[in-house]
Design a protein around this motif. Structure first.
Motif, PDB file in Angstrom:
ATOM      1  N   ILE A 241       2.611   1.789  -3.420  1.00 12.42           N
ATOM      2  CA  ILE A 241       1.715   2.294  -4.473  1.00 12.42           C
ATOM      3  C   ILE A 241       1.324   3.739  -4.183  1.00 12.42           C
ATOM      4  O   ILE A 241       1.321   4.579  -5.082  1.00 12.42           O
ATOM      5  N   ALA A 242       1.046   4.031  -2.904  1.00 11.69           N
ATOM      6  CA  ALA A 242       0.687   5.410  -2.545  1.00 11.69           C
ATOM      7  C   ALA A 242       1.860   6.352  -2.825  1.00 11.69           C
ATOM      8  O   ALA A 242       1.662   7.530  -3.100  1.00 11.69           O
TER       9      ALA A 242
ATOM     10  N   LEU B 265      -5.978  -2.071  -5.756  1.00 15.18           N
ATOM     11  CA  LEU B 265      -4.579  -2.370  -6.065  1.00 15.18           C
ATOM     12  C   LEU B 265      -4.463  -3.495  -7.080  1.00 15.18           C
ATOM     13  O   LEU B 265      -3.373  -3.765  -7.579  1.00 15.18           O
TER      14      LEU B 265
ATOM     15  N   VAL C 139       0.852  -1.201   0.000  1.00 16.43           N
ATOM     16  CA  VAL C 139       0.000   0.000   0.000  1.00 16.43           C
ATOM     17  C   VAL C 139       0.885   1.247   0.000  1.00 16.43           C
ATOM     18  O   VAL C 139       0.665   2.191  -0.766  1.00 16.43           O
TER      19      VAL C 139
END
Lengths: 232, 431
Positions: free
Chosen positions: B95-96, B119, B92
């Motif tokens: 990707i963020a 995702l 997470v």
């Protein structure tokens, strides 16, 4: 008064001083930029984010003090803070206290080889990664098949729940922490002891001091002063 | 010397007829219809996990992929893994941070969270458009695919699994004169056998059962008692179910009442099982290779003992594609190599996973140890996936702490589970 201030300001911005000011600012710029980017910025962002609901994907939404309310409502908060304070007090006291004692003991007259061997042995756990330390001590502390309880059993002591009792577990972690870090505290204290000029000892001895008198307290004061400023 | 297409085909056919055209002469197999052209240039990145041997097997799969797509480079990023919660959190964050991988290897534990956070993209259309992929996916057991399906869409193609079974030390059973457990044994049989096998004192003590102390290993007790930690729709806590409390009390009794299991805190059950300190232990296939490599082969496996149900638990991982990938079709072609029989067999032979194809599970390398190795694969028929709602991170954390409180007798099972239910519901509400 105003005249003095004006003179100072004029001097400050004089071509000579301006150059020096700019040079000074350039010298401290890397540290200032580093502080702004890596410390001040994230701190400010933390304060702002603490007032938001943000899951990294959707846009943050302002929630006021709701996050703090949720934290204060959590009944484990005070227990966690209490445990942290308990750990900090006893782990630091144990590390520094035992570190100083070891340093003083090893600073006595003994063969250099023996002295280095002891120092290396006490310092070695500081070099071991925490994950390995945790695995080793889990095995030592295990209630039913652990090494410590095995030896306690040989002298008739009932198995201790080192890890599986809320009361004992904190002490077990403190013991582990002291084992791991006392060597570092000992090293700092040893550096303190070795920085004392031999003249002070000679002077104290000439004055009739024994090891329990001023010449005994001298090394303790010195290494404690160092240990408290560098305690692990 | 130039050669047009017709000349090439003529000569190739002649050579093939002469029996000299081997596959090795055509390493760059043509891409499937609808797949990107073979000369596509791109870079693919992965978010992957595994030990060095598994990383090598993935590397070989990517090499095969690069023979088809020589202008595509694959950066296989193996992330360290301590827990599935931690692994999903890292993904997470990555990707963020604006660095989405193309190919994601994530276990069922992180699937719903990943789908909820968008995702992963559904793979059904890519599979339907690629006959080769369809053939491979059709061979995968439905249980594994269902576990990686959310709202009717398949978000990951399974890449391996684990089913929890009971491993028992055949030497200890033989020496104690105890018959090996029957496949349909019950909780009561389990306790009776564990009691018979708990013998000795001090450093000679042998315990009937080594209790693995993590969420996945406690799951078979829930399932064989006919319960599950979350509701069927994966939306709410089910920790207030009296059957969950029964499980907690049963586990507590193994340690404190029956005395057949040592205190599980701080215990490496798998090393101790191999050392002959436990007659039985619960596990998937993951410790088997290590045991065999270290010369411990006196063990066999049997299905989990049952009470209200015969269901055990299974977990599985899968290959997914990020919706932010610039090359999802290419990523899918790489995944086809990762789920090829060759890669799946290589991974199975490394020894951690139960393969996704029955064909691989019937190979000698899978059946060599233990004697009843087919039980690993066959257990899938009566298994249910580990409870993995979108709030898995909270569930895993809370369950871990709750069972610690119960086994350390800080709280009773009733008190601890009531508090856990309340806390989990509050976390779900907060979102």
């Amino acid at each position: 008064m105003t005249s003095i201030a004006n003179d100072a300001a004029a001097g400050w911005f004089s071509p000579q001083n301006r150059k020096e000011t700019i040079a000074g600012l350039l010298f401290i710029a890397p540290a200032l930029i580093g502080f702004a980017v890596f410390v001040a910025g994230p701190m400010a962002a933390t304060v702002v984010l603490s007032l938001m609901k943000y899951d990294l994907f959707s846009n943050p939404s302002f929630v006021g003090l709701a996050n703090f309310e949720a934290m204060l409502d959590d009944r484990r908060l005070w227990k966690v803070l209490g445990n942290t304070a308990f750990f900090a007090v006893f782990a630091v006291a144990g590390n520094v206290g035992l570190g100083v004692v070891l340093a003083v003991l090893l600073n006595r007259n003994m063969s250099k080889t023996v002295q280095y061997a002891y120092r290396a042995a006490y310092f070695f756990p500081s070099l071991v990664g925490l994950i390995f330390v945790a695995v080793i001590w889990q095995f030592l502390f295990q209630r039913d098949i652990g090494v410590i309880n095995y030896y306690l059993g040989l002298v008739g002591i009932e198995p201790v729940r080192w890890l599986s009792s809320a009361r004992n577990a904190l002490w077990s972690v403190i013991i582990l922490d002291i084992w791991k870090n006392v060597g570092f505290a000992m090293l700092i204290a040893t550096a303190g002891l070795q920085s004392i000029s031999k003249d002070y000892y000679d002077a104290a001895r000439v004055d009739g001091s024994s090891s329990r008198g001023p010449s005994g307290r001298l090394p303790c004061r010195s290494c404690l002063r160092r240990s408290f400023s560098c305690s692990p | 010397m130039s050669m047009n297409r017709r000349d090439f085909l003529t000569k190739a056919t002649t050579l093939a007829a002469a029996g000299v055209l081997t596959p090795a002469m055509f390493p760059a197999k043509a891409a499937q219809a609808g797949a990107p052209a073979n000369d596509t240039a791109a870079q693919l990145t992965t978010y992957n996990w595994g030990n060095p041997s598994e990383a090598k097997a993935y590397g070989e799969a990517f090499e095969r992929f690069r023979k088809i797509y020589p202008n595509v480079t694959v950066q296989d990023n193996i992330a360290p893994i301590s827990s599935w919660s931690d692994y999903a959190d890292k993904l997470v964050t990555q990707i963020a941070g604006g660095n989405p991988p193309d190919i994601i290897n994530i276990a069922v534990e992180g699937l719903r969270l990943a789908v909820e956070k968008q995702l992963l993209m559904p793979l059904d259309e890519l599979i339907a458009a690629d006959p080769e992929a369809k053939v491979l996916v059709d061979k995968i057991p439905a249980k594994l695919k269902d576990a990686l399906t959310v709202d009717g869409k398949l978000y990951e193609i399974p890449n391996g699994g684990q089913t929890m079974v009971i491993h028992y030390n055949t030497r200890i059973f033989k020496e104690a004169g105890v018959e090996p457990p029957k496949p349909d044994w019950t909780w009561d049989d389990f306790v009776a056998i564990a009691k018979k096998l708990t013998t000795g004192e001090g450093d000679k003590k042998i315990y009937g059962y080594g209790l693995p102390w993590f969420n996945f290993a406690i799951h078979p007790w829930y399932l064989t008692n006919g319960t599950y930690p979350v509701t069927a729709d994966f939306k709410h806590s089910n920790l207030n179910d009296p059957k969950i409390r029964e499980v907690a009390e049963f586990i507590h009794a193994l340690v404190y009442e029956h005395g057949v299991s040592p205190d599980p805190i701080g215990l490496n059950v798998y090393d101790q099982f191999a050392a002959g300190r436990f007659a039985m232990v619960g596990a998937g296939r993951w410790p088997v290779t290590g045991w065999v490599a270290n010369g411990f082969t006196d063990f066999d496996i049997v299905p989990w003992p049952r009470k209200a149900s015969a269901e055990t638990v299974f977990g599985c991982g899968g290959w997914g594609i990020s919706p932010q990938s610039k090359n999802p079709e290419l990523a899918f072609q790489a995944i086809k190599q990762l789920i090829s029989l060759e890669t799946v067999t290589a991974l199975m032979e490394i020894g951690q996973q139960i393969p996704i194809y029955e064909e691989a599970a019937r190979k000698e390398s899978f059946l060599s140890a233990p004697k009843s190795a087919p039980v690993f694969f066959d257990a899938l028929e009566t298994a249910k996936p580990v409870a993995a709602p979108a709030f898995f991170n909270a569930l895993d954390r809370i369950l871990g702490r709750t069972f610690d409180q119960i086994i350390t007798e800080e709280l009773t099972a009733e008190e601890a589970l009531a508090a856990a239910h309340e806390e989990l519901e509050a976390e779900i509400q907060r979102g």
